[in-house]
Write a protein that holds these residues in place. Structure first.
Motif, PDB file in Angstrom:
ATOM      1  N   ILE A 375     -17.039  -7.135  17.179  1.00  0.00           N
ATOM      2  CA  ILE A 375     -18.464  -7.435  17.358  1.00  0.00           C
ATOM      3  C   ILE A 375     -19.069  -7.640  15.973  1.00  0.00           C
ATOM      4  O   ILE A 375     -19.194  -6.687  15.190  1.00  0.00           O
ATOM      5  CB  ILE A 375     -19.181  -6.291  18.107  1.00  0.00           C
ATOM      6  N   SER A 376     -19.392  -8.874  15.661  1.00  0.00           N
ATOM      7  CA  SER A 376     -19.894  -9.229  14.334  1.00  0.00           C
ATOM      8  C   SER A 376     -21.329  -9.724  14.444  1.00  0.00           C
ATOM      9  O   SER A 376     -21.716 -10.339  15.453  1.00  0.00           O
ATOM     10  CB  SER A 376     -19.027 -10.336  13.704  1.00  0.00           C
ATOM     11  N   ASP A 377     -22.101  -9.448  13.398  1.00  0.00           N
ATOM     12  CA  ASP A 377     -23.485  -9.949  13.369  1.00  0.00           C
ATOM     13  C   ASP A 377     -23.828 -10.442  11.979  1.00  0.00           C
ATOM     14  O   ASP A 377     -23.099 -10.190  11.019  1.00  0.00           O
ATOM     15  CB  ASP A 377     -24.466  -8.845  13.802  1.00  0.00           C
ATOM     16  N   SER A 378     -24.932 -11.154  11.886  1.00  0.00           N
ATOM     17  CA  SER A 378     -25.401 -11.682  10.596  1.00  0.00           C
ATOM     18  C   SER A 378     -26.637 -10.904  10.152  1.00  0.00           C
ATOM     19  O   SER A 378     -27.567 -11.486   9.597  1.00  0.00           O
ATOM     20  CB  SER A 378     -25.726 -13.175  10.731  1.00  0.00           C
ATOM     21  N   GLY A 379     -26.604  -9.593  10.418  1.00  0.00           N
ATOM     22  CA  GLY A 379     -27.771  -8.767  10.170  1.00  0.00           C
ATOM     23  C   GLY A 379     -27.913  -8.303   8.735  1.00  0.00           C
ATOM     24  O   GLY A 379     -27.353  -8.893   7.794  1.00  0.00           O
ATOM     25  N   ILE A 380     -28.641  -7.189   8.568  1.00  0.00           N
ATOM     26  CA  ILE A 380     -29.002  -6.723   7.223  1.00  0.00           C
ATOM     27  C   ILE A 380     -27.841  -6.080   6.496  1.00  0.00           C
ATOM     28  O   ILE A 380     -27.887  -5.881   5.274  1.00  0.00           O
ATOM     29  CB  ILE A 380     -30.173  -5.728   7.318  1.00  0.00           C
ATOM     30  N   GLY A 381     -26.771  -5.714   7.228  1.00  0.00           N
ATOM     31  CA  GLY A 381     -25.599  -5.166   6.581  1.00  0.00           C
ATOM     32  C   GLY A 381     -25.788  -3.719   6.129  1.00  0.00           C
ATOM     33  O   GLY A 381     -26.875  -3.148   6.201  1.00  0.00           O
ATOM     34  N   ILE A 382     -24.695  -3.149   5.640  1.00  0.00           N
ATOM     35  CA  ILE A 382     -24.691  -1.740   5.215  1.00  0.00           C
ATOM     36  C   ILE A 382     -24.025  -1.653   3.846  1.00  0.00           C
ATOM     37  O   ILE A 382     -22.983  -2.281   3.607  1.00  0.00           O
ATOM     38  CB  ILE A 382     -23.921  -0.857   6.223  1.00  0.00           C
ATOM     39  N   GLU A 383     -24.621  -0.877   2.957  1.00  0.00           N
ATOM     40  CA  GLU A 383     -24.005  -0.677   1.643  1.00  0.00           C
ATOM     41  C   GLU A 383     -22.690   0.083   1.790  1.00  0.00           C
ATOM     42  O   GLU A 383     -22.526   0.931   2.675  1.00  0.00           O
ATOM     43  CB  GLU A 383     -24.952   0.101   0.730  1.00  0.00           C
ATOM     44  N   GLU A 384     -21.745  -0.212   0.905  1.00  0.00           N
ATOM     45  CA  GLU A 384     -20.399   0.358   1.002  1.00  0.00           C
ATOM     46  C   GLU A 384     -20.405   1.889   0.920  1.00  0.00           C
ATOM     47  O   GLU A 384     -19.590   2.557   1.546  1.00  0.00           O
ATOM     48  CB  GLU A 384     -19.512  -0.222  -0.112  1.00  0.00           C
ATOM     49  N   LYS A 385     -21.344   2.457   0.172  1.00  0.00           N
ATOM     50  CA  LYS A 385     -21.374   3.918   0.007  1.00  0.00           C
ATOM     51  C   LYS A 385     -21.702   4.638   1.311  1.00  0.00           C
ATOM     52  O   LYS A 385     -21.412   5.828   1.456  1.00  0.00           O
ATOM     53  CB  LYS A 385     -22.388   4.291  -1.074  1.00  0.00           C
ATOM     54  N   HIS A 386     -22.314   3.933   2.255  1.00  0.00           N
ATOM     55  CA  HIS A 386     -22.674   4.557   3.528  1.00  0.00           C
ATOM     56  C   HIS A 386     -21.575   4.460   4.577  1.00  0.00           C
ATOM     57  O   HIS A 386     -21.601   5.212   5.562  1.00  0.00           O
ATOM     58  CB  HIS A 386     -23.945   3.903   4.092  1.00  0.00           C
ATOM     59  N   LEU A 387     -20.619   3.570   4.397  1.00  0.00           N
ATOM     60  CA  LEU A 387     -19.617   3.308   5.430  1.00  0.00           C
ATOM     61  C   LEU A 387     -18.795   4.539   5.822  1.00  0.00           C
ATOM     62  O   LEU A 387     -18.533   4.753   7.010  1.00  0.00           O
ATOM     63  CB  LEU A 387     -18.693   2.165   4.993  1.00  0.00           C
ATOM     64  N   PRO A 388     -18.338   5.391   4.863  1.00  0.00           N
ATOM     65  CA  PRO A 388     -17.522   6.552   5.271  1.00  0.00           C
ATOM     66  C   PRO A 388     -18.260   7.544   6.156  1.00  0.00           C
ATOM     67  O   PRO A 388     -17.628   8.342   6.842  1.00  0.00           O
ATOM     68  CB  PRO A 388     -17.127   7.185   3.929  1.00  0.00           C
ATOM     69  N   PHE A 389     -19.611   7.521   6.113  1.00  0.00           N
ATOM     70  CA  PHE A 389     -20.391   8.518   6.864  1.00  0.00           C
ATOM     71  C   PHE A 389     -21.071   7.924   8.092  1.00  0.00           C
ATOM     72  O   PHE A 389     -21.853   8.597   8.752  1.00  0.00           O
ATOM     73  CB  PHE A 389     -21.466   9.128   5.953  1.00  0.00           C
ATOM     74  N   LEU A 390     -20.765   6.698   8.406  1.00  0.00           N
ATOM     75  CA  LEU A 390     -21.504   5.990   9.439  1.00  0.00           C
ATOM     76  C   LEU A 390     -21.348   6.626  10.822  1.00  0.00           C
ATOM     77  O   LEU A 390     -22.259   6.563  11.650  1.00  0.00           O
ATOM     78  CB  LEU A 390     -21.049   4.529   9.487  1.00  0.00           C
ATOM     79  N   PHE A 391     -20.186   7.266  11.068  1.00  0.00           N
ATOM     80  CA  PHE A 391     -19.941   7.860  12.376  1.00  0.00           C
ATOM     81  C   PHE A 391     -20.286   9.347  12.419  1.00  0.00           C
ATOM     82  O   PHE A 391     -20.032  10.006  13.437  1.00  0.00           O
ATOM     83  CB  PHE A 391     -18.474   7.657  12.783  1.00  0.00           C
ATOM     84  N   ASP A 392     -20.842   9.881  11.333  1.00  0.00           N
ATOM     85  CA  ASP A 392     -21.271  11.281  11.343  1.00  0.00           C
ATOM     86  C   ASP A 392     -22.509  11.446  12.208  1.00  0.00           C
ATOM     87  O   ASP A 392     -23.370  10.551  12.278  1.00  0.00           O
ATOM     88  CB  ASP A 392     -21.576  11.765   9.929  1.00  0.00           C
ATOM     89  N   ARG A 393     -22.621  12.586  12.830  1.00  0.00           N
ATOM     90  CA  ARG A 393     -23.747  12.841  13.727  1.00  0.00           C
ATOM     91  C   ARG A 393     -25.053  12.964  12.939  1.00  0.00           C
ATOM     92  O   ARG A 393     -25.097  13.655  11.922  1.00  0.00           O
ATOM     93  CB  ARG A 393     -23.492  14.111  14.539  1.00  0.00           C
ATOM     94  N   PHE A 394     -26.077  12.305  13.411  1.00  0.00           N
ATOM     95  CA  PHE A 394     -27.415  12.293  12.825  1.00  0.00           C
ATOM     96  C   PHE A 394     -27.462  11.605  11.459  1.00  0.00           C
ATOM     97  O   PHE A 394     -28.461  11.716  10.756  1.00  0.00           O
ATOM     98  CB  PHE A 394     -27.973  13.727  12.678  1.00  0.00           C
ATOM     99  N   TYR A 395     -26.384  10.893  11.099  1.00  0.00           N
ATOM    100  CA  TYR A 395     -26.419  10.207   9.809  1.00  0.00           C
ATOM    101  C   TYR A 395     -27.271   8.944   9.944  1.00  0.00           C
ATOM    102  O   TYR A 395     -27.049   8.113  10.832  1.00  0.00           O
ATOM    103  CB  TYR A 395     -25.018   9.847   9.337  1.00  0.00           C
TER     104      TYR A 395
END
Length: 449
Positions: A375-395
């Motif tokens: 599932i790909s989008d052309s949205g605002i994107g996410i900085e690389e530093k946030h990727l490891p924590f993206l699936f953490d609860r309430f992150y």
């Protein structure tokens, strides 16, 4: 015997004492067997010496020869015809007449115990007279000396071995005592524990595993505290808004009907937010149990994705977004209700964080044993530093806190939990201002995993 140290030491001492007693009797028996062979040779030499001397000097008193054998630790008896004519002073054993007659006839007698003595009987003649010489070693003195020496040696082995065992046992027990003390601290909630060890054996592995467990429990406790804090914050924020606006309406501060409707809309929105939060928390709780409800069946995942896209059409149509789907019929053995929530969460996020007139592309790929959904989008994107924590609860990411993009921070955590429940994996690739891609990889069935 509550102390492991005492148990180990007592077990060792018991085993050693039993071994020493067994070794003592076995060694004595082996020594006695070996000694008999040597005694037989010595008896023959002693008897031949007495016979030779008596034959060479028949006029000498034979009692003198016999008694002198006592000084050499031998006992003897001399028979002439049927009469005993000499014996050593300390001789206390008796010989049957049948044995005497047999030796006088020229037979040799040996190897029989009489009164715990080994006897050798040899015949000889002097001046035409037949004699029977019976000679026996006083080997009890040798056995007594052997037993004493063996006892001293075994006792020294016991003493030295016990001392060394006490020292080595302390070395073995010390890390167990340290682990016991650390376990008590861990039970009190102190996770700042690090046991040092240089051992490379099982106890060293146990210490390393304990350190790892304490570290992971500390992290888990930190996550629990953070989770409680996040839940409290997420609940407190809408409650504060609801309480404030309710007090304003109740006190009559807001009198304008339009403003009242706006405030009531906010209260309704915050109530829905609380309801969704509680629903997400309940869903996570059901997924966190050891055996969550799981009702798999065979179905077409591509058809399910099409239904989700149609259901969400008002949202992406409102933002004039282009949503493309590529894929063919793909069967999967999974819980359709749970996987549907995965697709709803991911596609809703893609719609939410993609600007107006943006593009969303959904692709289904199939191999012999696995299915991959991108599932790909052309949205605002996410900085690389946030990727490891993206699936953490309430992150939550700071630039996501904008109107229309608020959430509980539990959606992706739930998504990952469901994917892992199906023994699959989920990955995210993103760059700021360039879009985001989520890749869900699932086995077609549990047999293929």
């Amino acid at each position: 015997m509550k102390s492991l140290y005492l148990q180990v030491v007592s077990s060792f001492l018991g085993a050693v004492l039993i071994s020493l007693v067994f070794a003592f009797f076995v060694s004595s028996a082996l020594f006695e067997t070996h000694a008999l062979n040597r005694v037989d040779e010595q008896l023959r030499e002693a008897s031949q010496t007495v016979i030779h001397l008596y034959q060479a000097h028949p006029n000498e008193n034979v009692q003198t020869y016999i008694r002198n054998l006592d000084d050499l630790n031998f006992h003897a008896m001399l028979y002439q015809e049927n009469e005993k004519i000499a014996q050593s002073n300390s001789t206390e054993w008796r010989i049957s007449d049948a044995v005497v007659q047999s030796v006088l006839r020229g037979d040799e007698y040996k190897g029989e115990y009489i009164s715990n003595q080994y006897i050798l009987g040899v015949p000889f003649q002097a001046k035409g007279v037949r004699y029977a010489l019976f000679i026996s070693p006083d080997y009890r003195i040798y056995m007594k000396d052997f037993h004493m020496r063996l006892f001293v040696v075994l006792f020294m082995i016991l003493v030295v071995g016990s001392i060394l065992f006490f020292i080595t046992t302390r070395y073995l027990i010390k890390p167990i005592q340290a682990l016991t003390s650390a376990t008590k601290k861990l039970a009190r909630g102190d996770f700042r524990i690090l046991l040092e060890t240089n051992r490379r054996d099982e106890l060293g592995d146990l210490t390393v595993s304990f350190n790892r467990m304490a570290h992971e429990l500390g992290q888990l406790d930190h996550l629990r505290q953070q989770f409680v804090a996040n839940v409290s914050h997420e609940i407190q924020s809408p409650l504060t808004s609801i309480h404030g606006f309710t007090q304003a309406l109740k006190s009559g501060i807001i009198t304008d009907p339009a403003e009242q409707r706006r405030v009531l809309s906010i209260i309704e929105s915050e109530s829905k937010r609380l309801s969704k939060l509680s629903k997400d928390l309940l869903h996570l709780a059901t997924l966190d149990v050891d055996k969550p409800s799981f009702c798999p069946s065979w179905y077409d995942v591509d058809e399910q994705l099409r239904r989700v896209i149609v259901a969400l059409e008002p949202q992406w149509q409102q933002k004039k977004q282009t949503l493309a789907f590529t894929g063919r019929s793909a069967h999967v053995f999974a819980d359709s209700e749970k996987l549907e929530q995965v697709w709803v969460n991911l596609i809703t996020n893609a719609i939410k964080y993609t600007p107006d007139a943006g593009q969303i592309h959904i692709t289904v790929k199939e191999s012999s044993s696995r299915i991959q959904v991108c599932i790909s989008d052309s949205g605002i994107g996410i900085e690389e530093k946030h990727l490891p924590f993206l699936f953490d609860r309430f992150y939550k990411i700071d630039h996501f806190y904008v109107k229309g993009r608020d959430g509980s921070g539990l959606g992706l955590a739930i998504t990952q939990k469901i994917v892992h429940l199906h023994k699959g994996s989920i990955e995210v690739m993103s760059k700021k201002d360039e879009g985001t891609t989520f890749v869900v990889d699932l086995p077609k069935s549990e047999r293929d995993d």
